[in-house]
Design a protein around this motif. Structure first.
Motif, mmCIF file in Angstrom:
data_model
loop_
_atom_site.group_PDB
_atom_site.id
_atom_site.type_symbol
_atom_site.label_atom_id
_atom_site.label_comp_id
_atom_site.label_asym_id
_atom_site.label_seq_id
_atom_site.Cartn_x
_atom_site.Cartn_y
_atom_site.Cartn_z
ATOM 1 N N ILE A 68 0.842 -1.199 0.000
ATOM 2 C CA ILE A 68 0.000 0.000 0.000
ATOM 3 C C ILE A 68 0.875 1.246 0.000
ATOM 4 C CG2 ILE A 68 -0.270 -0.066 2.535
ATOM 5 C CD1 ILE A 68 -3.044 1.286 2.106
ATOM 6 N N SER A 70 0.005 5.362 0.459
ATOM 7 C CA SER A 70 -1.105 6.298 0.639
ATOM 8 C C SER A 70 -0.682 7.739 0.420
ATOM 9 C CB SER A 70 -1.801 6.102 1.984
ATOM 10 O OG SER A 70 -0.977 6.492 3.040
ATOM 11 N N ASN A 74 3.754 10.011 5.421
ATOM 12 C CA ASN A 74 3.087 9.223 6.448
ATOM 13 C C ASN A 74 3.374 7.739 6.394
ATOM 14 O OD1 ASN A 74 1.888 8.562 4.091
ATOM 15 N ND2 ASN A 74 -0.192 8.703 4.838
ATOM 16 N N ALA A 77 3.408 6.034 9.660
ATOM 17 C CA ALA A 77 2.092 5.985 10.299
ATOM 18 C C ALA A 77 1.231 4.901 9.650
ATOM 19 C CB ALA A 77 1.402 7.342 10.201
ATOM 20 N N THR A 78 1.277 4.819 8.337
ATOM 21 C CA THR A 78 0.541 3.769 7.641
ATOM 22 C C THR A 78 1.037 2.398 8.116
ATOM 23 O OG1 THR A 78 0.484 5.261 5.742
ATOM 24 C CG2 THR A 78 -0.207 2.997 5.354
ATOM 25 N N ALA A 79 2.361 2.286 8.212
ATOM 26 C CA ALA A 79 2.953 1.028 8.692
ATOM 27 C C ALA A 79 2.485 0.715 10.110
ATOM 28 C CB ALA A 79 4.479 1.106 8.635
ATOM 29 N N SER A 80 2.318 1.748 10.925
ATOM 30 C CA SER A 80 1.844 1.538 12.310
ATOM 31 C C SER A 80 0.474 0.871 12.308
ATOM 32 C CB SER A 80 1.718 2.873 13.050
ATOM 33 O OG SER A 80 2.917 3.594 13.011
ATOM 34 N N GLY A 81 -0.403 1.354 11.441
ATOM 35 C CA GLY A 81 -1.745 0.785 11.354
ATOM 36 C C GLY A 81 -1.711 -0.637 10.824
ATOM 37 N N ILE A 82 -0.879 -0.874 9.819
ATOM 38 C CA ILE A 82 -0.757 -2.222 9.263
ATOM 39 C C ILE A 82 -0.253 -3.180 10.342
ATOM 40 C CG2 ILE A 82 0.489 -3.662 7.596
ATOM 41 C CD1 ILE A 82 0.728 -1.103 5.829
ATOM 42 N N ALA A 85 -2.825 -4.014 12.863
ATOM 43 C CA ALA A 85 -3.853 -4.868 12.265
ATOM 44 C C ALA A 85 -3.322 -6.296 12.104
ATOM 45 C CB ALA A 85 -4.279 -4.302 10.912
ATOM 46 N N SER B 67 -3.757 8.142 8.708
ATOM 47 C CA SER B 67 -2.860 7.268 7.946
ATOM 48 C C SER B 67 -2.811 5.872 8.558
ATOM 49 C CB SER B 67 -1.444 7.855 7.900
ATOM 50 O OG SER B 67 -1.460 9.135 7.328
ATOM 51 N N ALA B 68 -2.721 5.816 9.870
ATOM 52 C CA ALA B 68 -2.653 4.522 10.552
ATOM 53 C C ALA B 68 -3.964 3.764 10.351
ATOM 54 C CB ALA B 68 -2.377 4.724 12.037
ATOM 55 N N ILE B 70 -5.984 4.079 7.868
ATOM 56 C CA ILE B 70 -5.997 3.618 6.475
ATOM 57 C C ILE B 70 -5.170 2.337 6.348
ATOM 58 C CG2 ILE B 70 -5.050 4.168 4.175
ATOM 59 C CD1 ILE B 70 -6.038 7.081 4.668
ATOM 60 N N GLY B 71 -3.993 2.336 6.957
ATOM 61 C CA GLY B 71 -3.149 1.133 6.907
ATOM 62 C C GLY B 71 -3.858 -0.065 7.511
ATOM 63 N N ALA B 72 -4.492 0.157 8.666
ATOM 64 C CA ALA B 72 -5.172 -0.941 9.358
ATOM 65 C C ALA B 72 -6.374 -1.421 8.549
ATOM 66 C CB ALA B 72 -5.612 -0.478 10.744
ATOM 67 N N ALA B 74 -6.951 -1.186 5.359
ATOM 68 C CA ALA B 74 -6.527 -1.881 4.136
ATOM 69 C C ALA B 74 -5.997 -3.273 4.453
ATOM 70 C CB ALA B 74 -5.463 -1.061 3.413
#
Lengths: 312, 399, 124
Positions: A68, A70, A74, A77-82, A85, B67-68, B70-72, B74
Motif C-alpha cells: 500500500i 497512501s 506518512n 504511520a501507515t505502517a503503524s496501522g498495518i 492490524a 494514515s494509521a 488507512i493502513g489498518a 486496508a
C-alpha cells in the motif's frame, strides 16, 4: 554463517520486472535486495516517491507482496496501522504471527516530510522495518535539494551558479536521529555491499520492535554519473567514508567495514557531475570543508564503535 | 454510577466513546484535540480497564491517525478514529485517500471552528471543509443521535455495496460537553448488530498480494473516480436499510431528513446539527403566533438527499437555510448552496436565502430564531430576501 | 528502430492487453463500472506483462562459457532481469532489461556479460 548469493536466489523475486524505474536505478535495486533477504511473509508500504510511482503504474504493479502507498509524509504511520492490524489478525490465528511490516521511503519521505511520522512510530515501538533508500535529493520531482543532499551538491533548487556553489548546508544525520530513539536496530548499508545489506535486513527482521536501515541509493539522473557505474559509486562512497557502514544493535555500535585505504572524498565527488562546479574556480574551500567534515564524522564513528582511531 | 444499559445521562463525548467501544474496532488511532479529547480519553479508559480489546495507537498527529487507520483498514480490520477542527484539517489529504481507496473507516467528528483566529468552540467549518472528500456524513442533533450514528456508521461503511468511509458529526461543546439523557444498548446488542469485519480482499491475503494506492493515470483515473461517485450515489438506500434494522433494534428511526411541522409550512428553515432543537422550540412559539413555519433538519449531509430536499421544500413560499459556517467568497454558505442547487433541479424553487449563525460557538437562542422566522415570513410575503446572506446574532446591528 | 519495436513499447500494446486479460480477474476492456474498486490492483506482479525492453539502446550479451555464476549481475540488477535456473545464470530477460549496463560493468569475468548495441527487434 556468511550469507551466500545463491541462498538469496532461493527466495522469491518480490519486485517483478517491468517496473518503470530509470535504467540503472539503485533505489529499486536496494528494495529488491532487501526483499531477497526476507524469510517470511511481509506487508510492504511506501511513501510517495520514485519507488512508488515507478513500481505501481496502474494496472501494473511490480509488488509481489501485499503493498500500500497512501501519501508522502506518512509511511511510518501507515505502517503503524498495518502492524497493529497484523497483530490483531495474528492473535486470532487468521494469519501467521511472524508476518512483518516493511516501510520504504526515500530521503524526502524520511529526512524531511516524513520525519514526524517516523519519529512517532519509532517512539511507539511498532514491530516493523523502515528502509530509507537515500538518493540524496527529491528525485521523483526532478532533483530538488533535500535534508539529505550533501553540502556543495548542485540540485535544481540549489543550483550552482555565478553566486552559488550548490547546497550551502550540510545534510542532517538521519541515522543518528533514529539512534536517538533507542530502537532495537539501526544500520547504514549500501547496495554494493550486498552481503552486509542482507545480513542487516535479517538482523532487523528478527528484532521485535522498530528497525531502521538507511541505504545509500545512487541516482545517476540526479548525481549525474554514467548509469552503469552506480554500484561502483556506492562502493566509493563507503570507501571514502562519506557513507560508512555500521550498525547500532541494541544500543551497541559496530563498524561493519573499515576501508584499508581511505581515498580522498574528491575522488568520489569528481565522478559525479552534481559536484562539477567544485572543481572549477572557487570550489577549493568547499572541497576542503567536505573532506574535513567526513574526517571528523569518521573519527567520531570509530570512537563510538570502539575502533582504534584513524591511521591514515 | 452509570448503568450499562437503558436510560443514562451522558455528555455527547461519552456516548461517542461508548459507541466506539461497542462496535469493537480492531484498531483505533487517537490524538487529542478540543473538544474531542474527552471522547478519546474515555475510550483509552475502556482499553485500560480491559473493557475494550482494541489496539489503540496513540499517534503523534491527526495526519498519522488517519494514515494509521488507512493502513489498518486496508489490512482487513475494523479501524476508527475521532477528531475536531484543525485535526480534521490536518487529516484532509488522507480523507480523500481513505475514500478513494474505498476503505470502510468510520470516524467521529466533534465539530469546532477552524480559525484563525483560533477558537475552540462549535461551528461547522471543519466538517464543511471535507464535504467533497468522498465521505458519507451524518450530523447529530443530540447525544442520542451521536450515539446512534456512531453505531450505524460501522454497518454503513462496511456494507459491501457501500464501502465508503463515514464521518459522524456532533456539535462541539453544545452536544459533546452538555449532559443529556439517552438510551443505550448493551455491548452484546451492538456487537450482534455490527457483526465482524473480515474482508476477503486485503493486505493480509498473502495468496493474492494486492496493491493499494497504485498511481492511476489519465487512462483509468476518471473511471475509478466515476465508480466511487456511483458508490456514493447508491449509498442512501443502504443507509436506509441500516437505519431500518437499527429501528427494529431500538425503536429509533433516523431518516436522512427530518421534517418538523413542515407539511403545511409557508416558511421553512433548514439546519444541521444541534441548532435544530432550538429551532423546533422557536417554531412552536411562532406557530402560536399564526406563522406557518416548519423545519427541515438535514441528518445525512453527504450524499446530499437533493431530490428529497427539493420535494420537502418545494411547496413553501420562503426558505431560510441556516449555515453554521462560511464559504468565503461563495454565493452562499455550504448548506444553503446545496439546498439551492437541489431546488433548481427540482420542480419548483421558492425564494431562498442564507442565514449564517453560531460561528465559533456564538450562541443562537430561541429569540434569535424568532427573529429569523419573522424575517423569513416577510420574505414569504414579498418574495424578495433582503440579502442573499444574512448574519444572525452579530454585535450591534447587522449593517 | 523499426515500427514494430515502437509499437511493442507502447504501454497498451495489444499483446500486453491480452496478457493482462489472461492474468487478471478483471479485463482491460472493462467498462468503468467493472474495474476493481478503489483503484486497487487485485493481484501482485502484473508489471511482468509490461515490456520495458524497448528503453534499451545497448543490450547485455551473456556468455555461459565464461560465466562463473558469481551472481553479482543478478543481485545488482535493478530490473529483476537476470534469468536464473537453480542459482545459475542462464541469460537476460530482454522484455525487462533496460540496458543500464550495471551487470557488465560489475561482472568480474569481463567476457561473461558484455554490452553491445541493440539492433534486434523486441519479442512481442
Amino acid at each position: 554463517m556468511a550469507i551466500k548469493l545463491r541462498e538469496l536466489t532461493q527466495t522469491p523475486e518480490l519486485i517483478a520486472g517491468g517496473h518503470r524505474a530509470c535504467a540503472g536505478c539503485l533505489g529499486v535495486n536496494a528494495v529488491r535486495q532487501v526483499l531477497h533477504a526476507v524469510d517470511r511473509p511481509v506487508v510492504t508500504t511506501s511513501a510517495t516517491g520514485c519507488l512508488e510511482v515507478t513500481t505501481t503504474i496502474y494496472p501494473y504493479t511490480a509488488w509481489q507482496t501485499p503493498f500500500i502507498h497512501s501519501a508522502f509524509e506518512n509511511v511510518a504511520a501507515t505502517a503503524s496501522g498495518i502492524e497493529r492490524a497484523l497483530k490483531v489478525l495474528g492473535d486470532e490465528g487468521a494469519i501467521p504471527r511472524k508476518v512483518k511490516t516493511i516501510a520504504f521511503a526515500g530521503d524526502g519521505g524520511t529526512y524531511d516530510i516524513g520525519l514526524q511520522a517516523l519519529s512517532g512510530a519509532l517512539e511507539r515501538g511498532h514491530d516493523f522495518l523502515y528502509v530509507c533508500y537515500n538518493n540524496e535529493a527529491y528525485m521523483n520531482t526532478g532533483i530538488q535539494r533535500s535534508g539529505a543532499t550533501p553540502y556543495g551538491a548542485s540540485t535544481t533548487t540549489s543550483p550552482a551558479g555565478r553566486r552559488s556553489l550548490g547546497k550551502t548546508q550540510r545534510p542532517k544525520n538521519m541515522t543518528d536521529i533514529v539512534v536517538a530513539h533507542s530502537v532495537p536496530y539501526v544500520a547504514q548499508a549500501s547496495p554494493h555491499s550486498w552481503r552486509d545489506l542482507a545480513t542487516k535486513v535479517k538482523k532487523a527482521m528478527d528484532k521485535e520492535g522498530p528497525a531502521f536501515i538507511n541505504i545509500l541509493a545512487p541516482c545517476h539522473r540526479g548525481w549525474r554519473y554514467p548509469m552503469e557505474e552506480g554500484i561502483n559509486i556506492s562502493k566509493m562512497a563507503v570507501d571514502t567514508c562519506v557513507w560508512p557502514l555500521f550498525e547500532v544493535d541494541e544500543g551497541e555500535w559496530n563498524l561493519s567495514y573499515r576501508p584499508r585505504r581511505k581515498p580522498d572524498v574528491a575522488d568520489w565527488l569528481k565522478r559525479q557531475r552534481r559536484f562539477d562546479h567544485l572543481f572549477k574556480n572557487g570550489g577549493g574551500p568547499v572541497l576542503d570543508t567536505i573532506q574535513d567534515t567526513v574526517d571528523e564524522d569518521w573519527a567520531k564513528l570509530l570512537e563510538r564503535c570502539g575502533e582504534p582511531p584513524k591511521t591514515d | 454510577m452509570r448503568p450499562d444499559t437503558g436510560r443514562v445521562a451522558m455528555t455527547g463525548n461519552e456516548p461517542g466513546a461508548l459507541a466506539m467501544k461497542q462496535v469493537r474496532p480492531d484498531v483505533v488511532a487517537g490524538y487529542p484535540i478540543t473538544p474531542q479529547t474527552e471522547l478519546m480519553q474515555q475510550f483509552a479508559q475502556y482499553v485500560a480497564d480491559g473493557e475494550s480489546e482494541t489496539e489503540l495507537i496513540l499517534v503523534e498527529s491527526e495526519h498519522s491517525a488517519m494514515s494509521a487507520v488507512i493502513g489498518a483498514s486496508a489490512t482487513g480490520v475494523r479501524a476508527m478514529t475521532a477528531t475536531s477542527a484543525n485535526g480534521l484539517a490536518l487529516m484532509w489529504e488522507m480523507l480523500y485517500i481513505a475514500a478513494g481507496y474505498r476503505l470502510p473507516i468510520s470516524t467521529m467528528l466533534v465539530s469546532r471552528s477552524l480559525g484563525g483566529p483560533i477558537n475552540i468552540h462549535c461551528d461547522h467549518s471543519d466538517a464543511m471543509g471535507m464535504r467533497d472528500t468522498g465521505w458519507i456524513m451524518l450530523f447529530a442533533e443530540t447525544a442520542q443521535e451521536a450515539y446512534d450514528n456512531g453505531i450505524m456508521a460501522t454497518r454503513i461503511a462496511e456494507h459491501d455495496q457501500v464501502r465508503l468511509p463515514v464521518m459522524t458529526v456532533q456539535d462541539g461543546f453544545i452536544t459533546s460537553h452538555t449532559t443529556q439523557v439517552l438510551s443505550i444498548l448493551t455491548d452484546e446488542q451492538v456487537s450482534e448488530f455490527v457483526g465482524i469485519y473480515r474482508p476477503k480482499k486485503s493486505l493480509s491475503n498473502f495468496d493474492q498480494p494486492m496493491t493499494y494506492g497504485a498511481i492511476v493515470l489519465p487512462d483509468f483515473y476518471m473511471d475509478v473516480k466515476r465508480q466511487q461517485a456511483e458508490a456514493m450515489d447508491n449509498s442512501p438506500r443502504f443507509v436506509e436499510q441500516v437505519a431500518d434494522e437499527y429501528a427494529e433494534l431500538t425503536g429509533r428511526r433516523h431518516e436522512a431528513l427530518e421534517s418538523y411541522r413542515l407539511d403545511d409550512a409557508q416558511v421553512a428553515l433548514v439546519v444541521l446539527g444541534s441548532a435544530a432543537g432550538t429551532a423546533k422550540d422557536a417554531i412552536d412559539i411562532m406557530r402560536e403566533r399564526a406563522i406557518a413555519v416548519g423545519l427541515l433538519k438535514v441528518r445525512m449531509f453527504r450524499p446530499f438527499p437533493r431530490v428529497e430536499v427539493a420535494e420537502a421544500l418545494s411547496r413553501t413560499r420562503a426558505i431560510c437555510v441556516l449555515d453554521r459556517s462560511l464559504a468565503m467568497g461563495a454565493p452562499m454558505g455550504p448548506l444553503a448552496a446545496d439546498v439551492a442547487a437541489s431546488l433548481v433541479t427540482g420542480r419548483r424553487a421558492p425564494p431562498l436565502y442564507n442565514a449564517v449563525y453560531g460561528l465559533g460557538g456564538r450562541d443562537i437562542t430561541i429569540a434569535d430564531f424568532e427573529g429569523v422566522i419573522e424575517e423569513a415570513a416577510e420574505v414569504a410575503q414579498t418574495g424578495a430576501p433582503k440579502a442573499t446572506v444574512r448574519y444572525v446574532g452579530l454585535r450591534g446591528n447587522e449593517e | 528502430m523499426t515500427v514494430e519495436r515502437q509499437h511493442a513499447i507502447q504501454p497498451y500494446a495489444p499483446a500486453v492487453q491480452r496478457e493482462i486479460h489472461k492474468a487478471g480477474e478483471w479485463h482491460w476492456e472493462d467498462r468503468w463500472r467493472d474495474l476493481p474498486a478503489g483503484g486497487t490492483v487485485p493481484q501482485g506482479g502484473t508489471s511482468e506483462n509490461y515490456v520495458t525492453g524497448g528503453w534499451r539502446s545497448d543490450k547485455p550479451i551473456f556468455d555461459a562459457v565464461t560465466c562463473t555464476h558469481c551472481l553479482l549481475c543478478w543481485v545488482f540488477c535493478p530490473d529483476s532481469a537476470i534469468d536464473l535456473d537453480d542459482g545459475k545464470v542462464t541469460g537476460v530477460a530482454y522484455d525487462h532489461c533496460k540496458g543500464c549496463g550495471i551487470c557488465a560493468y560489475e561482472c568480474p569475468k569481463q567476457d561473461a556479460m558484455v554490452m553491445a548495441p541493440d539492433t534486434q527487434e523486441l519479442p512481442q
